[in-house]
Design an enzyme around this catalytic site. Structure first.
Site, short mmCIF file in Angstrom:
data_model
loop_
_atom_site.label_atom_id
_atom_site.label_comp_id
_atom_site.label_asym_id
_atom_site.label_seq_id
_atom_site.Cartn_x
_atom_site.Cartn_y
_atom_site.Cartn_z
N TYR A 168 0.88 -1.18 0.00
CA TYR A 168 0.00 0.00 0.00
C TYR A 168 0.92 1.23 0.00
CZ TYR A 168 -3.81 3.02 1.89
OH TYR A 168 -4.75 4.00 2.11
N LYS A 205 -1.55 -1.32 -4.04
CA LYS A 205 -2.60 -0.32 -3.97
C LYS A 205 -1.92 1.04 -3.91
CE LYS A 205 -5.92 2.23 -1.75
NZ LYS A 205 -6.37 2.84 -0.50
N VAL A 221 -9.55 1.02 -5.82
CA VAL A 221 -9.99 0.94 -4.42
C VAL A 221 -10.53 2.31 -4.05
CG1 VAL A 221 -9.28 0.40 -2.06
CG2 VAL A 221 -8.21 -0.80 -3.98
#
Lengths: 310, 310, 310, 310
Positions: free
Chosen positions: C140, C168, C212
């Site tokens: 992330y 992400k 996302v």
């Protein structure tokens, strides 16, 4: 605290602010009075065209007018250390040569800005300027403007090699400043100045050679007393003077954020104080900066009064 | 994607790099060939004296020589958008007036730098420049250099008020850029350009009017094909062209960090590619930036070869 | 645009927000309705305990309650990708093991924070977590929180070595994201997700595998339509859907800076919208964050109404 | 310099480092010796689980083992000020309550991190922790880790309201620190500590109440002498001691950047020095930080030898 010989450049060297008339022109009459006020206050030198002079906002003609006005009043009484505020090496050399012709005894130069540079280029930058201009050169470490912190090792190496005659530190990094002061002890005639008005006692205790205080425009004699107390070894007296000056420094917190920019706030406070003291005529700022307003001016008057400055 | 009328300034407008001779002078012969290379590549305009031109490193005389050289070759074929790279409002106005006299069709201006400014002063800054100079004005959002992100609301308000004719965005903030593109749809003749070479397909999909790609010096025709595909609605074709250009863009990652600064690396890669392609004579950089060396040049040659550019 | 096989993790995977009751407890009834709302909206997975879940504000007991509630409603319908939000390697491993026991199908992990780390330690960090936990791991990239940008080369190497199953990206660096998407094409089953709600069309055009979107809590079906349009190659349709969602995204600009922090503003807007839509009961935030007030709520209602969401 | 009564917490309070065994477990035998070394060195208190303890890298079980080990050796000889290092308010309260149960005499708490917070939330943060835990609370200002500078006005207001008992400043902002020291004079039993090892003389001159020096692990007696000299008004002696300690501090510049992270370098130097002095057994760091290697260790030995520490 350094016990080595005092270098050529030392002591209290305020960055002279630039008064403007109500219609925005350089106010040479006020600038003349301000210069006398500083010299009579006992300063050891004058830093001309520094950030406190609003130098980035001045046109080239205005810069020339400021330097020649101060040089005329000073008439050689104290050294003039002049900023050559330009983006990159070649432009600094042109600007620096101009300032030397106008009477600069030394130049103050930052790392490159707007440019995206690094330590290696910065080394070349200072060496090229030194090679091109036969005048003492001070490195000005002001990352809040240049967004590049001058590395400690680079500054000491440039000092040892005779490229720079000293450093004006406005980096806010007191750890690095102490290490710089320690490293400077082994270098002849290499001067370390702090630009931070409220930590001068500690800086001198740590071996600094002097201070370039924007607040010194307002109270040059106070900084002279602080310096003299420290040099005589009376640090409790120096700290007492520093505490008083730290209270005066609260004038820089009077402007309203949002209404007045960070750049305009502190300088506007110095100009407003000088106006209240009758040294300069207005607190007008270089456009697009705005001057302090009446409530802000009143708050500054209160601080000056409780410190006996008006 | 925008369906509104195409504004006056649009399309592929590369920031022209500044070739130098082996001994460091402006190489007007190479600059002439480069200008022709770009126009023949189908560009819609030329961005003169941008960051890719090493503008902060150029003296005033050099800046004049660059503009007049390009203007002479161009002879009005495409619009010349010229950077007025100076620290503050008054200095930008002087520099901008000079550029207009030298042939600029529009000016590109950043927020103030070295100065510590804010949104309110920046609003005044652009309005003062617009009032002083009768020429279309582009706001250049490049916080990596100015350390101030131009606020979205400010840009749209300046557009609605006719102060600026558009924005060149090199902020790296793609969320803000999309909102800017959306907001610009309601403003007549207001152009949004991205400065990021590898996201042009997405920018055009989101409604941008054009691109100012440093890599466009190397492959102007590729960016023209990308733009034309997007304008015809064939985004899969645009993305394929973009993918190829993103691979060419890997030339900017070949310089060695530490040896070559961030500022010198990307521009040095463009110049080295143009040298390998025979468009310009050397890859010499403005001092103190260093040119790419042999291994870096070889790595660039490999990338150009696999993309059919040499 | 990538033509390679669709990886295991792909599509629209919203980060589920955490509803609270009026007195500040986790509201499992609202969380149950929200989970159903998302699954019925057609999402491809759920990101549990992400930044949008206010994960740093949740105690360990609260984190467990959130995961078990969502896992119970989901009952294996879509994959659960769960954040293991801890300061350093050893603590992440403990937290990650706990999340796997609670039902996580994959973990999302940032670089270390509060720690002052570097690329080399970050490489070890991800490899150690992968070695300790037998579950797909997503990196992330959220430098606005960690203050460390995950280097492009590191991410691709970790992907090639099978250490991470994807990225992400909430870095806001669209240039790096495009290069990441390009680099990922050669790696099997390596998924690239953007976390930026308003540039999804361009991200998918550039080869991203999914999104996302915090805003996906509010309009999961809209993001599903956007994704499907892009996957079918109809990018003009995808952009039209994206433009509409970018207008809905304006809800995040309604909170008053100073009154509501940057962290609380965007998430508070999502919760307020869900409350207005009847999906959750309150817009209460984890302390010390404050909830949006009546004028801010009214502004959000206006935006939702003009987009047909209430 | 302050002439007000000495507050309860004052003097030299080093942040105890966390020794590990060769296989990476907490080394309680070494930690016992280190604790005795510090108390015998004359320290006025111990800061347990600070950044220098590698607290973000310790699991909860390890944190408990460290606190109980130190508390057992100390047996109430000096106050234990313990860090509660967690992301947000609710988690800090849980961690702080645990530390009080383990023997903390006071807690040290930062602003929230990983969270994107602001001044208003930070005010609530400290007030909520104070309301929940009946123990003196120190605010720890460490923006290099939290990326949020605690505002001067907020700290003074929290002090006047009895919410915090003092500040540990590692902000590197010496101007703000001086204003904090001045402001603190009017507040009963409010202690100001600097975390910067090489500017302690100046900090004490400016009115600070003490120091939390990482280097104090290595030379607690030196910091005690510095403090005593300053308290007796002999600042030239204090500066001489500080100069010596500033030279010892050069051990933190021996690690190679790139090989050793910024976080691991300084702490690794302290541990390596303690190992060379025979106080602890290894210089092993918490993973993924790497220990200093042989050349770095040799460089540290040289510095310790010239300062008479080995």
């Amino acid at each position: 605290m350094a016990s080595q010989p005092t270098p050529q450049f030392h002591g209290v060297i305020p960055p002279v602010v630039t008064p403007r008339t109500a219609d925005g022109r350089i106010d040479t009459a006020s600038l003349t009075r301000l210069t006398k006020h500083l010299i009579e206050g006992g300063v050891h030198g004058l830093f001309v065209l520094g950030s406190s002079a609003e130098v980035p906002y001045l046109t080239n003609d205005e810069r020339e007018l400021v330097v020649t006005t101060i040089a005329g009043v000073n008439a050689g009484q104290v050294p003039l250390i002049v900023g050559a505020c330009e983006q990159t090496t070649a432009r600094v050399i042109e600007e620096g040569a101009r300032m030397v012709r106008l009477g600069a005894d030394a130049l103050v130069v930052t790392s490159q800005f707007y440019a995206i540079s690094d330590a290696r280029e910065t080394d070349t930058h200072f060496r090229s300027i030194h090679a091109a201009l036969d005048v003492p050169l001070f490195a000005y470490d002001v990352p809040v403007r240049t967004h590049f912190k001058l590395p400690l090792d680079l500054l000491l190496q440039l000092g040892r090699d005779g490229v720079i005659a000293g450093v004006k530190d406005s980096s806010g990094d007191d750890v690095s400043f102490r290490q710089l002061s320690l490293g400077a002890r082994g270098i002849d005639n290499f001067s370390i100045f702090t630009g931070h008005e409220v930590v001068v006692d500690g800086a001198l205790l740590g071996g600094a050679d002097g201070v370039v205080p924007g607040l010194g425009n307002v109270d040059p004699a106070g900084y002279r007393r602080l310096y003299d107390a420290a040099k005589s070894g009376d640090f409790l007296q120096a700290a007492a003077e520093q505490d008083r000056l730290a209270d005066v420094f609260n004038i820089v917190y009077t402007p309203t954020p949002g209404r007045v920019s960070g750049g305009a706030g502190g300088l506007g406070a110095f100009k407003t104080a000088l106006m209240l003291m009758g040294v300069i005529d207005t607190n007008v700022m270089s456009a697009p900066m705005v001057a302090l307003n009446e409530p802000e001016t009143a708050a500054i008057a209160t601080i000056l009064e409780r410190n006996g400055l008006i």
